[in-house]
Design a protein around this motif. Structure first.
Motif, mmCIF file in Angstrom:
data_model
loop_
_atom_site.group_PDB
_atom_site.id
_atom_site.type_symbol
_atom_site.label_atom_id
_atom_site.label_comp_id
_atom_site.label_asym_id
_atom_site.label_seq_id
_atom_site.Cartn_x
_atom_site.Cartn_y
_atom_site.Cartn_z
ATOM 1 N N VAL A 237 110.428 61.935 55.160
ATOM 2 C CA VAL A 237 110.278 60.995 54.046
ATOM 3 C C VAL A 237 110.884 61.583 52.771
ATOM 4 O O VAL A 237 111.495 60.852 51.979
ATOM 5 C CB VAL A 237 108.797 60.625 53.840
ATOM 6 C CG1 VAL A 237 108.597 59.877 52.526
ATOM 7 C CG2 VAL A 237 108.308 59.770 55.011
ATOM 8 N N ALA A 238 110.765 62.880 52.579
ATOM 9 C CA ALA A 238 111.385 63.518 51.410
ATOM 10 C C ALA A 238 112.901 63.346 51.456
ATOM 11 O O ALA A 238 113.548 63.117 50.421
ATOM 12 C CB ALA A 238 111.012 64.995 51.357
ATOM 13 N N GLU A 239 113.472 63.436 52.655
ATOM 14 C CA GLU A 239 114.921 63.247 52.798
ATOM 15 C C GLU A 239 115.313 61.782 52.570
ATOM 16 O O GLU A 239 116.355 61.497 51.964
ATOM 17 C CB GLU A 239 115.367 63.685 54.185
ATOM 18 C CG GLU A 239 115.223 65.179 54.423
ATOM 19 C CD GLU A 239 115.820 65.593 55.754
ATOM 20 O OE1 GLU A 239 116.751 66.406 55.757
ATOM 21 O OE2 GLU A 239 115.357 65.081 56.800
ATOM 22 N N ILE A 240 114.487 60.868 53.045
ATOM 23 C CA ILE A 240 114.738 59.439 52.813
ATOM 24 C C ILE A 240 114.644 59.128 51.321
ATOM 25 O O ILE A 240 115.454 58.376 50.775
ATOM 26 C CB ILE A 240 113.747 58.594 53.636
ATOM 27 C CG1 ILE A 240 114.075 58.702 55.123
ATOM 28 C CG2 ILE A 240 113.754 57.136 53.176
ATOM 29 C CD1 ILE A 240 113.044 58.089 56.040
ATOM 30 N N ALA A 241 113.661 59.737 50.665
ATOM 31 C CA ALA A 241 113.524 59.544 49.217
ATOM 32 C C ALA A 241 114.731 60.095 48.471
ATOM 33 O O ALA A 241 115.187 59.509 47.477
ATOM 34 C CB ALA A 241 112.242 60.221 48.722
ATOM 35 N N ALA A 242 115.291 61.207 48.955
ATOM 36 C CA ALA A 242 116.482 61.773 48.323
ATOM 37 C C ALA A 242 117.676 60.842 48.481
ATOM 38 O O ALA A 242 118.469 60.668 47.553
ATOM 39 C CB ALA A 242 116.787 63.142 48.931
ATOM 40 N N ALA A 243 117.806 60.233 49.673
ATOM 41 C CA ALA A 243 118.878 59.258 49.894
ATOM 42 C C ALA A 243 118.707 58.067 48.963
ATOM 43 O O ALA A 243 119.671 57.569 48.371
ATOM 44 C CB ALA A 243 118.877 58.812 51.355
ATOM 45 N N HIS A 244 117.467 57.617 48.827
ATOM 46 C CA HIS A 244 117.144 56.495 47.939
ATOM 47 C C HIS A 244 117.489 56.854 46.492
ATOM 48 O O HIS A 244 118.079 56.044 45.751
ATOM 49 C CB HIS A 244 115.655 56.178 48.083
ATOM 50 C CG HIS A 244 115.224 54.900 47.459
ATOM 51 N ND1 HIS A 244 114.729 54.833 46.171
ATOM 52 C CD2 HIS A 244 115.204 53.631 47.939
ATOM 53 C CE1 HIS A 244 114.422 53.584 45.888
ATOM 54 N NE2 HIS A 244 114.697 52.826 46.937
ATOM 55 N N ALA A 245 117.188 58.079 46.096
ATOM 56 C CA ALA A 245 117.429 58.518 44.715
ATOM 57 C C ALA A 245 118.914 58.629 44.397
ATOM 58 O O ALA A 245 119.321 58.419 43.248
ATOM 59 C CB ALA A 245 116.741 59.856 44.475
ATOM 60 N N ARG A 246 119.722 58.975 45.399
ATOM 61 C CA ARG A 246 121.166 59.089 45.132
ATOM 62 C C ARG A 246 121.902 57.753 45.243
ATOM 63 O O ARG A 246 123.118 57.689 45.173
ATOM 64 C CB ARG A 246 121.802 60.140 46.029
ATOM 65 C CG ARG A 246 121.756 59.871 47.510
ATOM 66 C CD ARG A 246 122.477 60.984 48.295
ATOM 67 N NE ARG A 246 122.288 60.822 49.725
ATOM 68 C CZ ARG A 246 121.476 61.555 50.478
ATOM 69 N NH1 ARG A 246 120.774 62.533 49.920
ATOM 70 N NH2 ARG A 246 121.355 61.334 51.771
ATOM 71 N N GLY A 247 121.120 56.671 45.429
ATOM 72 C CA GLY A 247 121.709 55.348 45.371
ATOM 73 C C GLY A 247 121.888 54.636 46.688
ATOM 74 O O GLY A 247 122.447 53.537 46.731
ATOM 75 N N GLN A 248 121.406 55.217 47.791
ATOM 76 C CA GLN A 248 121.505 54.539 49.077
ATOM 77 C C GLN A 248 120.305 53.625 49.300
ATOM 78 O O GLN A 248 119.172 53.982 48.958
ATOM 79 C CB GLN A 248 121.590 55.558 50.218
ATOM 80 C CG GLN A 248 122.909 56.325 50.246
ATOM 81 C CD GLN A 248 122.980 57.287 51.413
ATOM 82 O OE1 GLN A 248 122.318 58.337 51.406
ATOM 83 N NE2 GLN A 248 123.798 56.960 52.406
ATOM 84 N N GLN A 249 120.558 52.448 49.839
ATOM 85 C CA GLN A 249 119.482 51.549 50.249
ATOM 86 C C GLN A 249 119.122 51.876 51.693
ATOM 87 O O GLN A 249 119.997 51.916 52.562
ATOM 88 C CB GLN A 249 119.927 50.098 50.110
ATOM 89 C CG GLN A 249 120.193 49.695 48.673
ATOM 90 C CD GLN A 249 120.670 48.260 48.549
ATOM 91 O OE1 GLN A 249 121.340 47.720 49.420
ATOM 92 N NE2 GLN A 249 120.333 47.627 47.436
ATOM 93 N N VAL A 250 117.833 52.096 51.947
ATOM 94 C CA VAL A 250 117.385 52.630 53.231
ATOM 95 C C VAL A 250 116.445 51.653 53.929
ATOM 96 O O VAL A 250 115.547 51.066 53.304
ATOM 97 C CB VAL A 250 116.666 53.986 53.038
ATOM 98 C CG1 VAL A 250 116.126 54.498 54.366
ATOM 99 C CG2 VAL A 250 117.612 55.005 52.414
ATOM 100 N N ILE A 251 116.647 51.502 55.232
ATOM 101 C CA ILE A 251 115.738 50.755 56.109
ATOM 102 C C ILE A 251 115.254 51.711 57.182
ATOM 103 O O ILE A 251 116.042 52.488 57.728
ATOM 104 C CB ILE A 251 116.444 49.557 56.752
ATOM 105 C CG1 ILE A 251 116.913 48.565 55.689
ATOM 106 C CG2 ILE A 251 115.539 48.847 57.760
ATOM 107 C CD1 ILE A 251 117.831 47.480 56.230
ATOM 108 N N ILE A 252 113.970 51.653 57.484
ATOM 109 C CA ILE A 252 113.392 52.479 58.549
ATOM 110 C C ILE A 252 112.987 51.574 59.708
ATOM 111 O O ILE A 252 112.302 50.571 59.504
ATOM 112 C CB ILE A 252 112.155 53.244 58.045
ATOM 113 C CG1 ILE A 252 112.533 54.195 56.906
ATOM 114 C CG2 ILE A 252 111.486 54.023 59.184
ATOM 115 C CD1 ILE A 252 111.336 54.734 56.139
#
Length: 377
Positions: free
Chosen positions: A43-58
């Protein structure tokens, strides 16, 4: 910008929208207890992706495993359909809460979507799901998706979340899917065999590629194996979506897979339009049409499927139903939406257009499957 390597999946310029699929075997330890430490690292890695501007779906498995542990059901809740459905009903609440709580520690709002096969096979419902996903991502939420196993049956279910992830990526217009597995990726033979070599990149899932796969789930907890992952790769890459298989058993698995570039990257073989991508990704066919060699060549050139080239009809389908098209050697050529009922096609198969009106009792349509409603496989 095209995606050319695993590291590109962490780049918002090449991959602004990405789907991560997480299986049951990664989420839970013995007895259906969530591995919170591992999940927190992901989740920390997903949050990092989200923070750098990527839209994420799990896309997350685990509801049945989690629910069966709470209900005390044997066989991980898979002893019967009723056990699985009851386990899912309990587990879905707990699973959504688990993701929601962990994402909330990073200030991210989680959303839950439970989908059935029909939600993505029916065109109208598919578009509704697509619109919902788009709005959630636009609002900054992270959708957490699972198959709705509390109502799905063997006949109307995806059966594994690998193919669900590929279909969700289509609906969401994502650029990539990452399937987190218990192996580093696709090997040229079973990983336990001496000399097995990891394939870093695959363009097109051919029969030879399928022959490398094992159809079993190593953990016994999930429902998919490498075969289901290759089927997901076929769905994704026909729609212009890149798919990666990576090892999720390590802490911070995305750093290892994308940072160190350890995994298998399946690159798109073509980019179908939205409707044809939906057609090509459909999983449940209602019938089968077998065609002669001349018809097969015409289809390969982009033609419509005409009655004169059909040699065999199987199934009890209606006009508008999806059917598979095969050659006489059994090879799958295409799938599309039929313009006729099965009984009507059986009457006119092999007949020229000037003969069909007498056989049908009305003026024939231009094709059995029009090229606009047909996608090559």
């Amino acid at each position: 910008m095209p995606i050319e390597r695993l590291a590109d999946l962490a780049n918002p310029a090449t991959t602004p929208r990405i789907v991560f699929k997480v299986g049951s075997a990664l989420l839970f330890g013995a007895g259906g207890v969530p591995d919170r430490e591992w999940l927190a690292s992901l989740v920390a890695e997903i949050a990092a992706a989200h923070a750098r501007g990527q839209q994420v779906i799990i896309v997350s498995s685990g509801a049945i495993a989690l629910g069966s542990a709470r209900l005390g059901f044997a066989k991980g809740g898979r002893g019967s359909l009723a056990d699985a459905q009851a386990s899912a009903a309990v587990g879905q609440i707990a699973l959504a809460g688990l993701w929601s709580d962990l994402l909330a520690t990073h200030g991210i709002v989680a959303a839950q979507l439970l989908l059935t096969l029909e939600d993505l096979e029916d065109r109208r419902r598919y578009l509704n799901a697509s619109a919902t996903l788009g709005r959630l991502l636009q609002a900054g939420a992270v959708p957490v998706i699972n198959e709705n196993d509390s109502v799905a049956t063997q006949e109307i279910r995806f059966g594994d979340n690998d193919r669900l992830a590929a279909r969700v990526a289509q609906a969401a217009s994502a650029q990539a899917v990452v399937l987190l597995s218990d192996v580093d990726g696709l090997y040229d033979r079973h990983p336990s065999e001496p000399g097995a070599s990891l394939l870093e990149q695959v363009k097109g899932v051919t029969a030879d590629v399928h022959a490398m796969a094992s159809g079993t789930s190593g953990s016994g907890m999930g429902s998919g194996g490498m075969t289901s992952k290759l089927q997901a790769a076929e769905i994704a890459t026909r729609a212009g979506i890149t798919l990666a298989i990576a090892n999720g058993t390590h802490a911070s698995p995305l750093a290892r897979a994308l940072g160190e570039e350890i995994g298998t990257l399946f690159t798109p073989v073509r980019r179908d339009g939205a409707r044809k991508a939906w057609l090509g990704g459909r999983l449940r066919m209602k019938g089968l049409l077998v065609v002669d060699d001349g018809c097969a060549r015409a289809l390969a050139r982009g033609g419509s499927l005409l009655a004169s080239g059909i040699v065999e009809v199987e199934g009890d389908f209606r006009r508008g139903d999806p059917v598979i098209v095969r050659d006489q050697a059994g090879g799958q050529l295409a799938q599309g939406l039929s313009e006729y009922d099965a009984a009507e096609i059986d009457r006119i198969r092999g007949a020229r257009s000037n003969q069909q009106e007498e056989l049908l009792g009305y003026a024939p349509r231009s094709a059995v499957i029009h090229r606009d409603q047909l996608v090559l496989l």
